[in-house]
Scaffold this active site. Sequence first.
Site, PDB file in Angstrom:
ATOM      1  N   ASP A   1      -6.985   4.164  -4.648  1.00 36.97           N
ATOM      2  CA  ASP A   1      -7.672   4.035  -3.356  1.00 36.97           C
ATOM      3  C   ASP A   1      -8.300   5.425  -3.122  1.00 36.97           C
ATOM      4  O   ASP A   1      -8.533   6.146  -4.103  1.00 36.97           O
ATOM      5  CB  ASP A   1      -6.680   3.636  -2.250  1.00 36.97           C
ATOM      6  CG  ASP A   1      -7.363   3.181  -0.963  1.00 36.97           C
ATOM      7  OD1 ASP A   1      -7.788   2.013  -0.901  1.00 36.97           O
ATOM      8  OD2 ASP A   1      -7.509   3.990  -0.020  1.00 36.97           O
TER       9      ASP A   1
ATOM     10  N   LYS B   1       0.867  -1.190   0.000  1.00 42.43           N
ATOM     11  CA  LYS B   1       0.000   0.000   0.000  1.00 42.43           C
ATOM     12  C   LYS B   1       0.889   1.221   0.000  1.00 42.43           C
ATOM     13  O   LYS B   1       2.027   1.148   0.461  1.00 42.43           O
ATOM     14  CB  LYS B   1      -0.869   0.023   1.264  1.00 42.43           C
ATOM     15  CG  LYS B   1      -2.111   0.868   1.130  1.00 42.43           C
ATOM     16  CD  LYS B   1      -3.237   0.090   0.491  1.00 42.43           C
ATOM     17  CE  LYS B   1      -4.410   0.960   0.125  1.00 42.43           C
ATOM     18  NZ  LYS B   1      -5.573   0.117  -0.265  1.00 42.43           N
TER      19      LYS B   1
HETATM   20  P1  NDP Z   1     -12.937   7.641  -3.216  1.00 43.23           P
HETATM   21  O1  NDP Z   1     -11.885   8.654  -2.964  1.00 43.23           O
HETATM   22  O2  NDP Z   1     -13.426   7.406  -4.593  1.00 43.23           O
HETATM   23  O3  NDP Z   1     -14.215   7.948  -2.310  1.00 43.23           O
HETATM   24  C1  NDP Z   1     -14.109   8.022  -0.922  1.00 43.23           C
HETATM   25  C2  NDP Z   1     -15.444   8.488  -0.366  1.00 43.23           C
HETATM   26  O4  NDP Z   1     -15.419   8.379   1.053  1.00 43.23           O
HETATM   27  C3  NDP Z   1     -15.735   9.935  -0.689  1.00 43.23           C
HETATM   28  O5  NDP Z   1     -17.131  10.128  -0.755  1.00 43.23           O
HETATM   29  C4  NDP Z   1     -15.131  10.654   0.520  1.00 43.23           C
HETATM   30  O6  NDP Z   1     -15.667  11.927   0.776  1.00 43.23           O
HETATM   31  C5  NDP Z   1     -15.482   9.691   1.637  1.00 43.23           C
HETATM   32  N1  NDP Z   1     -14.487   9.804   2.689  1.00 43.23           N
HETATM   33  C6  NDP Z   1     -13.151   9.590   2.590  1.00 43.23           C
HETATM   34  N2  NDP Z   1     -12.549   9.843   3.750  1.00 43.23           N
HETATM   35  C7  NDP Z   1     -13.512  10.224   4.605  1.00 43.23           C
HETATM   36  C8  NDP Z   1     -13.519  10.599   5.969  1.00 43.23           C
HETATM   37  N3  NDP Z   1     -12.378  10.656   6.679  1.00 43.23           N
HETATM   38  N4  NDP Z   1     -14.714  10.927   6.546  1.00 43.23           N
HETATM   39  C9  NDP Z   1     -15.869  10.885   5.822  1.00 43.23           C
HETATM   40  N5  NDP Z   1     -15.919  10.527   4.530  1.00 43.23           N
HETATM   41  C10 NDP Z   1     -14.760  10.196   3.940  1.00 43.23           C
HETATM   42  O7  NDP Z   1     -12.359   6.288  -2.585  1.00 43.23           O
HETATM   43  P2  NDP Z   1     -12.855   4.793  -2.828  1.00 43.23           P
HETATM   44  O8  NDP Z   1     -14.308   4.756  -3.065  1.00 43.23           O
HETATM   45  O9  NDP Z   1     -11.934   4.194  -3.802  1.00 43.23           O
HETATM   46  O10 NDP Z   1     -12.502   4.127  -1.421  1.00 43.23           O
HETATM   47  C11 NDP Z   1     -13.461   4.025  -0.366  1.00 43.23           C
HETATM   48  C12 NDP Z   1     -13.028   2.954   0.611  1.00 43.23           C
HETATM   49  O11 NDP Z   1     -12.953   1.687  -0.081  1.00 43.23           O
HETATM   50  C13 NDP Z   1     -11.658   3.127   1.258  1.00 43.23           C
HETATM   51  O12 NDP Z   1     -11.691   2.581   2.563  1.00 43.23           O
HETATM   52  C14 NDP Z   1     -10.743   2.276   0.384  1.00 43.23           C
HETATM   53  O13 NDP Z   1      -9.587   1.871   1.073  1.00 43.23           O
HETATM   54  C15 NDP Z   1     -11.669   1.106   0.110  1.00 43.23           C
HETATM   55  N6  NDP Z   1     -11.355   0.280  -1.054  1.00 43.23           N
HETATM   56  C16 NDP Z   1     -11.207   0.841  -2.284  1.00 43.23           C
HETATM   57  C17 NDP Z   1     -10.939   0.033  -3.377  1.00 43.23           C
HETATM   58  C18 NDP Z   1     -10.850   0.556  -4.762  1.00 43.23           C
HETATM   59  O14 NDP Z   1     -10.691  -0.245  -5.679  1.00 43.23           O
HETATM   60  N7  NDP Z   1     -10.954   1.849  -4.991  1.00 43.23           N
HETATM   61  C19 NDP Z   1     -10.748  -1.420  -3.216  1.00 43.23           C
HETATM   62  C20 NDP Z   1     -11.014  -1.910  -1.891  1.00 43.23           C
HETATM   63  C21 NDP Z   1     -11.277  -1.060  -0.851  1.00 43.23           C
HETATM   64  P3  NDP Z   1     -14.806  13.233   0.384  1.00 43.23           P
HETATM   65  O15 NDP Z   1     -14.745  13.205  -1.116  1.00 43.23           O
HETATM   66  O16 NDP Z   1     -15.548  14.370   0.952  1.00 43.23           O
HETATM   67  O17 NDP Z   1     -13.451  13.046   1.002  1.00 43.23           O
HETATM   68  O1  2IT Z   2      -7.865  -1.699  -0.845  1.00 40.98           O
HETATM   69  C1  2IT Z   2      -7.779  -2.203  -1.991  1.00 40.98           C
HETATM   70  O2  2IT Z   2      -7.912  -3.413  -2.167  1.00 40.98           O
HETATM   71  C2  2IT Z   2      -7.542  -1.311  -3.118  1.00 40.98           C
HETATM   72  N1  2IT Z   2      -7.480  -0.094  -2.925  1.00 40.98           N
HETATM   73  C3  2IT Z   2      -7.355  -1.871  -4.500  1.00 40.98           C
HETATM   74  C4  2IT Z   2      -5.935  -2.340  -4.688  1.00 40.98           C
HETATM   75  C5  2IT Z   2      -5.582  -2.773  -6.090  1.00 40.98           C
HETATM   76  O3  2IT Z   2      -4.384  -3.051  -6.277  1.00 40.98           O
HETATM   77  O4  2IT Z   2      -6.437  -2.836  -6.966  1.00 40.98           O
END
Ligand code: NDP
Ligand code: 2IT
Length: 450
Positions: free
Chosen positions: A164, A124
């Site tokens: 992420d 990460k």
């Molecule tokens: P994005 O940046 O696309 O979206 C994140 C969302 O969560 C936004 O709406 C953001 O609001 C909100 N958010 C982030 N931090 C906070 C906080 N501290 N308090 C309140 N709201 C918050 O990220 P992802 O959708 O990609 O990721 C979301 C989650 O999923 C994370 O935990 C990530 O680690 C996990 N994840 C992501 C993967 C991926 O493929 N993208 C894979 C597996 C897990 P704002 O825009 O206002 O900050």
């Molecule tokens: O938390 C996760 O699994 C991710 N942000 C995706 C990682 C990846 O390599 O696709």
Amino acid sequence: MHSKMKEVYDSVIERDPDQPEFHQAVEEVLDSLGPVIDAHPDYLQVVKSIVEPERIIQFRVPWYDDEGNLQVNRGFRIQMNGAIGPYKGGLRFHPSVNQSILKFLAFEQVFKNSLTGLPMGGGKGGSDFNPKGRSDNEVRRFCQSFMMELWRHIGANLDVPAGDIGVGGREIGFLFGMYRKLANEFTGVLTGKGLSYGGSLIRPEATGYGTVYFAREMLATRDMSFEGAKVAISGSGNVAQFAAEKVLDLGGKPVTLSDSSGFIHDSNGIDREKLAWVMDLKNVRRGRIVEYAEHFGCDYTESKPEPNLNGLWGADADIALPCATQNEINGEEAKMLVDNGCIAVAEGANMPCTPEAVECFHENGLLFAPGKASNAGGVATSGLEMSQNSLRLNWSREEVDRRLEEIMVNIHRNAADTAAKYGMEGNYVAGANIAGFLKVAEAMEAQGHI
Ligand code: NDP
Ligand code: 2IT
């Protein structure tokens, strides 16, 4: 906790006392491994190593903002465990990023990637850079400076980052371009790439879709489904958007979304038209979720300062999909979900539920899916993107979605069967931790604990 695991856990805390998120992730896994250590006492050596990153890279990221001021951020890459494949895991750009948060994410990634059945180690990275409010030019200059250092530490057979929080298609494009220039080669060094330069169909959808596929499998064990269910979803980014889309596909009704400023509650349901509007708002116009309430006329509640008890989880919902960030459901909020008759919680985000929340769900007999199992569809599809890059071929949307669905069904079965085998039927946390651990442990032992 098993006494041998407690010794390891205490040593982790002693070594890095200021890393609460990492402690939390380690505690949850070590808590599950007691029966494994009783059955394989030799795996104690593995446990001692698995909590220590193979390598941590930290670097300075200087860049110029649009006013010509020098900004200096901190960049990281944590190469946590490479026993079963190249390090693999996302990059997070968020002001809260520090070593504790990235170590917790890298640690979870090791088990998650193992569960996918694909040959990927865990890693990460990211930066405390805040992309919010920054122009495209500023984001591009930041990404280029970040890659100026990172490029020498990654590679298609070494370490393959992805997105992420705060890192989506735009950032991956800028990062890939700079890597290609510096390394002077075109390889699959990042995933989540655009379709025109080596990306995979379904990768943007994969984490959200996969979370809902996993939840569907869990519900089926009790003869239940998404059909007609009210679904509370947090976040409004990549994971939340496509979780909502798959919920609609399966006949459910998403009723909430959030961002860091607040949440909307639309009891009429967020239908396809409204969801398309949210995708444009968040991915193109980069606006705030409050605008949804203004546009469609529904309730909006502003977030309260920490602790983050903002009421979203008080919504009347049958199923909850936390898809924003770590520790967004505490014990009190879990109780609100239980009191409203919620039957299942599947983590789309990484570690969104505190230990107290998970305990509350288990005590009250809810179905609970830990993120390292339920959100593994994102990295699994990254693995499929790597396969397609190696083959120099692109699979169709249907082909990738079919493989994603199959992987999620397998992870569900593996976690459920493993929990039952170790006497903890229905406990997906224990099942996922043990199943993820066993494959990595075997590889680490075979390779001589290097
Ligand atoms: P994005 O940046 O696309 O979206 C994140 C969302 O969560 C936004 O709406 C953001 O609001 C909100 N958010 C982030 N931090 C906070 C906080 N501290 N308090 C309140 N709201 C918050 O990220 P992802 O959708 O990609 O990721 C979301 C989650 O999923 C994370 O935990 C990530 O680690 C996990 N994840 C992501 C993967 C991926 O493929 N993208 C894979 C597996 C897990 P704002 O825009 O206002 O900050
Ligand atoms: O938390 C996760 O699994 C991710 N942000 C995706 C990682 C990846 O390599 O696709």
